[in-house]
Design a protein around this motif. Structure first.
Motif, mmCIF file in Angstrom:
data_model
loop_
_atom_site.group_PDB
_atom_site.id
_atom_site.type_symbol
_atom_site.label_atom_id
_atom_site.label_comp_id
_atom_site.label_asym_id
_atom_site.label_seq_id
_atom_site.Cartn_x
_atom_site.Cartn_y
_atom_site.Cartn_z
ATOM 1 N N VAL A 176 -15.931 10.178 -39.227
ATOM 2 C CA VAL A 176 -15.391 10.920 -40.371
ATOM 3 C C VAL A 176 -15.297 12.402 -40.045
ATOM 4 O O VAL A 176 -14.313 13.070 -40.379
ATOM 5 C CB VAL A 176 -16.257 10.661 -41.621
ATOM 6 N N CYS A 180 -11.423 10.844 -39.655
ATOM 7 C CA CYS A 180 -11.151 9.608 -40.375
ATOM 8 C C CYS A 180 -11.562 9.755 -41.835
ATOM 9 O O CYS A 180 -12.668 10.210 -42.133
ATOM 10 C CB CYS A 180 -11.902 8.437 -39.746
ATOM 11 N N GLN A 181 -10.679 9.381 -42.733
ATOM 12 C CA GLN A 181 -10.993 9.433 -44.158
ATOM 13 C C GLN A 181 -11.361 8.043 -44.676
ATOM 14 O O GLN A 181 -10.885 7.028 -44.173
ATOM 15 C CB GLN A 181 -9.808 9.987 -44.944
ATOM 16 N N GLU A 206 -15.798 15.985 -47.783
ATOM 17 C CA GLU A 206 -14.451 15.958 -48.364
ATOM 18 C C GLU A 206 -13.588 14.832 -47.816
ATOM 19 O O GLU A 206 -12.536 14.531 -48.384
ATOM 20 C CB GLU A 206 -13.755 17.298 -48.127
ATOM 21 N N ASN A 207 -14.013 14.190 -46.738
ATOM 22 C CA ASN A 207 -13.237 13.065 -46.211
ATOM 23 C C ASN A 207 -13.575 11.742 -46.887
ATOM 24 O O ASN A 207 -13.040 10.698 -46.504
ATOM 25 C CB ASN A 207 -13.428 12.938 -44.697
ATOM 26 N N LEU A 209 -12.700 10.023 -50.111
ATOM 27 C CA LEU A 209 -11.709 10.157 -51.177
ATOM 28 C C LEU A 209 -12.050 9.168 -52.280
ATOM 29 O O LEU A 209 -11.894 7.960 -52.120
ATOM 30 C CB LEU A 209 -10.304 9.873 -50.626
ATOM 31 N N LYS A 240 -2.084 5.878 -43.288
ATOM 32 C CA LYS A 240 -2.955 5.864 -42.104
ATOM 33 C C LYS A 240 -2.461 4.926 -41.011
ATOM 34 O O LYS A 240 -2.737 5.158 -39.822
ATOM 35 C CB LYS A 240 -4.364 5.454 -42.514
#
Length: 244
Positions: A176, A180-181, A206-207, A209, A240
């Protein structure tokens, strides 16, 4: 015509464990992991939605009878299975369920076949955290956690636990941090999710969501389907992974 009409039956074996799979579609791969009590018609409908957006979907069968509607009897049977099986840690703190290794193997094989930036993975309810476990050691580029409810939130510590061992938490955080989210979807007052979204926010920043839907229902993508949540997950896969 049954809900699995048009899906190709297969199987995947890893570390001596074999589970059936159902596959359909073309394009980048997505592993869709069903919730309790199993691969219900509502789960299959969501799989069809992913296929329609231009993805190859593989749905493993980890417990339950494929295509059987949800019922109290089906839920009880699957709960008994996950509570006694060595593949799942329904109550353990800070431990990754062994089935995660099987799912990681499935994701690796699918990515090796189809290529691209990685595969998508979505887990729901009891399997919600499995998508995060797959990220730890598999080419997963689009992990989705829908109402993650494992380990079962009995007590404050379990309600906050991610169902991952320390090494897997570190591996996820590294991926992350590299960009990577992770997408999470829940009803905001769903007690089954516990406080895991708070844990995810702290761990991933913040990644992570988060999609917080109003209300206290549970199955965001299936039985208590929210069309906005479904659209957000499909858009996430498109973003993605690309499409066919």
């Amino acid at each position: 015509m049954g809900p699995l009409e048009g899906w190709v039956v297969g199987e995947h074996t890893a570390d001596g464990v074999t589970h059936p799979t159902y596959r359909k579609g073309t394009g980048p791969g997505v592993v869709m992991i069903h919730e309790l009590p199993g691969l219900t018609p509502e789960c299959i409908r969501f799989g069809e939605d992913i296929v329609a957006r231009g993805h190859t979907v593989v749905m493993p069968v980890l417990f339950g009878t494929p295509g059987e509607p949800s019922s109290a009897r089906a839920v009880l049977g699957s709960l008994t299975r996950v509570c006694v099986s060595r593949e799942f840690h329904a109550f353990a703190l800070g431990r990754t369920s062994p089935v995660a290794g099987w799912l990681q193997s499935l994701a690796r094989d699918l990515h090796a076949e189809l290529g691209g930036p990685g595969v998508g993975a979505v887990g729901m309810c009891f399997t919600g955290g499995f998508a995060l476990a797959m990220l730890a050691d598999a080419p997963v580029a689009a992990p989705v956690l829908a109402q993650p409810a494992s380990p079962f939130p009995v007590g404050r510590r379990r309600a906050a636990d991610l169902g991952l061992g320390p090494d897997d938490v570190a591996a996820v955080r590294a991926k992350v941090a590299a960009g990577c989210q992770v997408l999470g979807v829940r009803y905001a007052d769903d007690r089954a999710v516990g406080t895991r979204f708070d844990t995810l926010r702290r761990a991933l920043g913040e990644n992570f969501l988060a999609v917080d839907l109003p209300g206290a229902r549970h199955s965001t993508l299936t039985e208590h389907r929210d069309e906005g949540a479904v659209a957000r997950v499909l858009d996430f896969f498109d973003e993605k992974l690309g499409t066919a």
